[in-house]
Scaffold this active site. Structure first.
Site, PDB file in Angstrom:
ATOM      1  N   SER A  30     -11.777 -12.086   7.532  1.00 17.01           N
ATOM      2  CA  SER A  30     -11.057 -10.797   7.530  1.00 17.01           C
ATOM      3  C   SER A  30     -11.002 -10.172   8.918  1.00 17.01           C
ATOM      4  CB  SER A  30     -11.739  -9.817   6.559  1.00 17.01           C
ATOM      5  OG  SER A  30     -13.096  -9.658   6.901  1.00 17.01           O
ATOM      6  N   ASN A 117     -22.863  -5.595   2.480  1.00 13.03           N
ATOM      7  CA  ASN A 117     -22.258  -4.886   1.347  1.00 13.03           C
ATOM      8  C   ASN A 117     -22.317  -3.369   1.521  1.00 13.03           C
ATOM      9  OD1 ASN A 117     -22.018  -7.461   0.449  1.00 13.03           O
ATOM     10  ND2 ASN A 117     -23.492  -7.280  -1.231  1.00 13.03           N
ATOM     11  N   THR A 162      20.190  22.268 -11.180  1.00 15.75           N
ATOM     12  CA  THR A 162      19.414  21.558 -12.190  1.00 15.75           C
ATOM     13  C   THR A 162      20.356  20.468 -12.678  1.00 15.75           C
ATOM     14  OG1 THR A 162      20.162  22.990 -13.983  1.00 15.75           O
ATOM     15  CG2 THR A 162      18.120  23.635 -12.897  1.00 15.75           C
ATOM     16  N   HIS A 163      19.820  19.314 -12.964  1.00 13.21           N
ATOM     17  CA  HIS A 163      20.645  18.143 -13.331  1.00 13.21           C
ATOM     18  C   HIS A 163      21.661  17.806 -12.241  1.00 13.21           C
ATOM     19  CE1 HIS A 163      19.093  19.001 -17.426  1.00 13.21           C
ATOM     20  NE2 HIS A 163      19.360  20.259 -17.105  1.00 13.21           N
ATOM     21  N   SER A 290      26.883   2.744  12.898  1.00 13.68           N
ATOM     22  CA  SER A 290      27.174   1.481  12.234  1.00 13.68           C
ATOM     23  C   SER A 290      27.800   0.544  13.256  1.00 13.68           C
ATOM     24  CB  SER A 290      28.154   1.724  11.084  1.00 13.68           C
ATOM     25  OG  SER A 290      28.877   0.549  10.811  1.00 13.68           O
ATOM     26  N   LYS A 296      30.517   6.404  11.536  1.00 11.16           N
ATOM     27  CA  LYS A 296      29.308   6.615  10.736  1.00 11.16           C
ATOM     28  C   LYS A 296      28.136   7.203  11.503  1.00 11.16           C
ATOM     29  CE  LYS A 296      28.537   4.420   7.105  1.00 11.16           C
ATOM     30  NZ  LYS A 296      28.436   4.820   5.697  1.00 11.16           N
ATOM     31  N   ASN A 298      24.288   7.603  10.081  1.00 13.77           N
ATOM     32  CA  ASN A 298      23.510   7.350   8.862  1.00 13.77           C
ATOM     33  C   ASN A 298      22.120   7.974   8.924  1.00 13.77           C
ATOM     34  OD1 ASN A 298      25.598   5.783   7.795  1.00 13.77           O
ATOM     35  ND2 ASN A 298      24.858   3.968   8.884  1.00 13.77           N
ATOM     36  N   GLU A 303      16.092   7.693   4.592  1.00 13.22           N
ATOM     37  CA  GLU A 303      16.259   6.534   3.701  1.00 13.22           C
ATOM     38  C   GLU A 303      15.046   5.616   3.776  1.00 13.22           C
ATOM     39  OE1 GLU A 303      20.350   4.625   3.709  1.00 13.22           O
ATOM     40  OE2 GLU A 303      20.596   6.118   5.274  1.00 13.22           O
ATOM     41  N   TYR A 330     -21.279  -5.780  -5.781  1.00 15.55           N
ATOM     42  CA  TYR A 330     -20.265  -6.204  -4.803  1.00 15.55           C
ATOM     43  C   TYR A 330     -19.673  -7.554  -5.168  1.00 15.55           C
ATOM     44  CZ  TYR A 330     -17.953  -7.717  -0.586  1.00 15.55           C
ATOM     45  OH  TYR A 330     -17.006  -8.170   0.294  1.00 15.55           O
ATOM     46  N   GLN A 335     -12.954  -7.170  -0.277  1.00 12.30           N
ATOM     47  CA  GLN A 335     -12.398  -7.357   1.067  1.00 12.30           C
ATOM     48  C   GLN A 335     -10.895  -7.049   1.067  1.00 12.30           C
ATOM     49  OE1 GLN A 335     -14.034 -10.381   3.699  1.00 12.30           O
ATOM     50  NE2 GLN A 335     -12.033 -11.390   3.628  1.00 12.30           N
ATOM     51  N   LYS A 338      -8.793  -3.534   2.281  1.00 12.71           N
ATOM     52  CA  LYS A 338      -8.508  -3.021   3.631  1.00 12.71           C
ATOM     53  C   LYS A 338      -7.043  -2.970   3.994  1.00 12.71           C
ATOM     54  CE  LYS A 338     -13.045  -4.237   4.743  1.00 12.71           C
ATOM     55  NZ  LYS A 338     -13.140  -4.682   3.314  1.00 12.71           N
TER      56      LYS A 338
HETATM   57  N1  ARG Z   1     -15.788  -8.658   4.966  1.00 13.26           N
HETATM   58  C1  ARG Z   1     -16.477  -8.225   3.802  1.00 13.26           C
HETATM   59  C2  ARG Z   1     -15.677  -7.152   3.064  1.00 13.26           C
HETATM   60  O1  ARG Z   1     -14.751  -6.701   3.580  1.00 13.26           O
HETATM   61  C3  ARG Z   1     -17.804  -7.662   4.182  1.00 13.26           C
HETATM   62  C4  ARG Z   1     -18.822  -7.722   3.105  1.00 13.26           C
HETATM   63  C5  ARG Z   1     -19.189  -9.123   2.860  1.00 13.26           C
HETATM   64  N2  ARG Z   1     -20.287  -9.237   1.986  1.00 13.26           N
HETATM   65  C6  ARG Z   1     -20.560 -10.377   1.399  1.00 13.26           C
HETATM   66  N3  ARG Z   1     -21.581 -10.387   0.632  1.00 13.26           N
HETATM   67  N4  ARG Z   1     -19.860 -11.458   1.592  1.00 13.26           N
HETATM   68  O2  ARG Z   1     -15.976  -6.781   1.967  1.00 13.26           O
END
Ligand code: ARG
Length: 470
Positions: A30, A117, A162-163, A290, A296, A298, A303, A330, A335, A338
């Site tokens: 990651s 964790n 309205t509407h 455009s 145009k 836009n 949008e 956990y 992961q 993110k």
């Molecule tokens: N990269 C992991 C995450 O985003 C970190 C935690 C990893 N923990 C584990 N026991 N593998 O969650």
């Protein structure tokens, strides 16, 4: 003994008989997105190390070494010389490995009483807290832009719909302030999410807590995880602390609602700018041309904001779905929290920023708005209310006015353009003073209840908002 973290191309530990496959390494890594958490990761590590030293779990020298190493790493990351390694999986292992490379044995002691964790849960919370604060500021900026635009238009008549059918006249200011209310609630929601985000998982270790005599409150205070009274906020159950991501779901929900507000505003700006309405112009710098149709202009920005709303709502769905099947505690599934979170934050921040600027550059075509209100018989309710004042029951007044509108439509005129004699054929109670209520201005001024569109009310609201936002 070799440093396991430096040798990740080899097996994880003595327990493993072969290194991880290259494909699995890429699949599970990651670091190329979670490196974004580096500042939070270092802050969390420093607070943890300080506490370990304070508790006598590591030495003062270890702490000094860790601090020195982290200062160096900070410079390396900031100057772009830090070498992020896929082999080291994530931001946590990358920083820890480099620390050990720089300061030796103290680096290896940092992870005492800690797991990735509780570390990652802490990092995400710290990072998100900072972003929520920035979003709060951007929401203030957008509200201020709307309020200042409104201040010029408390008497500018807009057909209220309205509407999407012309209903009653409102001022353009009143309409803009409706969005101020929405964004004010969005800010409240964000502040509320912040309270629950700002709690410390660290000290929960992998899932069960730890045998080391940690002082979790001390860490929480060092990281600013305190309530309004300054009381340390720590997660009280280790299983929950390392595994739940409800703060992320809540944030994504608050962000989605905010984007939905933006999207509704976008839809209106787009409609208002179309030739059929012609109510507003966006500043040229917010529009595009455009490549084939030279005439145009836009409204790409609204949008796109409307489109990006789908993506933020999608992230909310993603996060909720991510959690639904996970047993305690956990799991690596987490992961996946993110990228949706990062993208939600980026999208929301960019959108709020661009909208605050765009609102300031709107040109209003007041006569087009007013003409549309007249065409739509926006004062029909006012005529009914007038007859009620003269003693008619509202239902009967409603029917009388329907006949009046039909006649005006056939003649192609507004209600206010019907001669008094004609109006009196619908009901004899009609007097010359009827023309006061048939005017759009009169209609506006009459709606003077709290929350109504009367210019005096709206001006008071503008002052209330100005005082509130400082
Ligand atoms: N990269 C992991 C995450 O985003 C970190 C935690 C990893 N923990 C584990 N026991 N593998 O969650």
């Amino acid at each position: 003994m070799t440093n396991q973290l430096d040798k990740k191309s080899q097996a994880w530990s003595a327990l493993f008989s072969e290194p991880m496959s290259e494909l699995v390494k890429r699949y599970t890594s990651s670091v190329f997105f979670d490196k974004r958490l580096w500042q939070a990761d270092i802050a969390g590590s420093l607070a943890h190390a300080d506490m370990l030293a304070h508790q006598g779990i590591i030495s003062a020298q270890d702490l000094a070494d860790i601090e020195r190493g982290m200062a160096r790493i900070t410079v390396e990351i900031e100057t772009g010389t830090f070498e992020w390694k896929l082999d080291l999986e994530d931001v946590h292992l990358n920083i820890e490995a480099r620390l050990t490379q720089l300061v030796g044995i103290a680096g290896k002691r940092l992870h005492t009483g800690r797991s990735r964790n509780d570390q990652v849960a802490t990092d995400v919370r710290l990072w998100l807290r900072g972003e929520i604060d920035l979003i709060g500021e951007l929401l203030v900026g957008l509200q201020k832009a709307l309020i200042e635009a409104a201040a010029d238009h408390t008497e500018t008549i807009l057909p209220g719909f309205t509407h999407l059918q012309v209903a009653q006249p409102v001022s353009f200011a009143h309409h803009l302030l409706a969005y101020v209310e929405m964004f004010a609630r969005d800010a409240e929601r964000m502040a509320d999410v912040r309270r629950r985000t700002n709690r410390l998982p660290l000290g929960s270790a992998a899932l069960a807590g730890t045998g080391y005599p940690l002082d979790r409150e001390r860490v929480a205070r060092a990281l600013g995880m305190v309530d309004a009274q300054g009381v340390a906020q720590v997660c009280h159950n280790s299983l929950d602390a390392v595994s739940d991501r409800d703060f992320a779901m809540e944030f994504a929900a608050a962000a989605s609602i905010c984007m939905v507000h933006i999207s509704r505003l976008s839809e209106e700006l787009i409609i208002w700018m179309s030739q059929n309405f012609g109510f507003i112009q966006l500043a040229d710098r917010f529009t595009t041309g455009s490549s084939i149709m030279p005439q145009k202009k836009n409204p790409d920005v609204p949008e796109l904001a409307r489109g990006k709303t789908g993506r933020v709502v999608g992230h909310l769905m993603g996060l909720i779905t991510l959690m639904k099947g996970q047993p305690l505690a956990y799991n690596k599934d987490n992961q996946e929290d993110k990228e949706p979170l990062f993208d939600t934050v980026d999208t929301l921040k960019d959108t709020l920023r661009i909208f605050a600027e765009m609102i300031g550059g709107i040109t209003v075509n007041a006569s087009a708005m007013q003409a549309a209100a007249r065409r739509g018989y926006a004062t029909a309710t006012d005529l009914a209310d007038y007859l009620v004042k003269k003693g008619l029951p509202f239902r009967d007044a409603h029917e009388v006015v329907a006949h009046a509108v039909k006649t005006a439509q056939n003649l192609g005129v507004d209600l206010s353009e019907l001669p008094l004699a004609t109006l009196q054929t619908f009901n004899p109670a009609v007097q010359a003073d009827v023309f006061d209520v048939l005017s759009l201005k009169g209609s506006l001024a009459a709606r003077n209840t709290l929350g109504g569109t009367a210019p005096a009310r709206v001006r008071a609201e503008i002052e209330r908002h100005r005082a509130r936002l400082g």
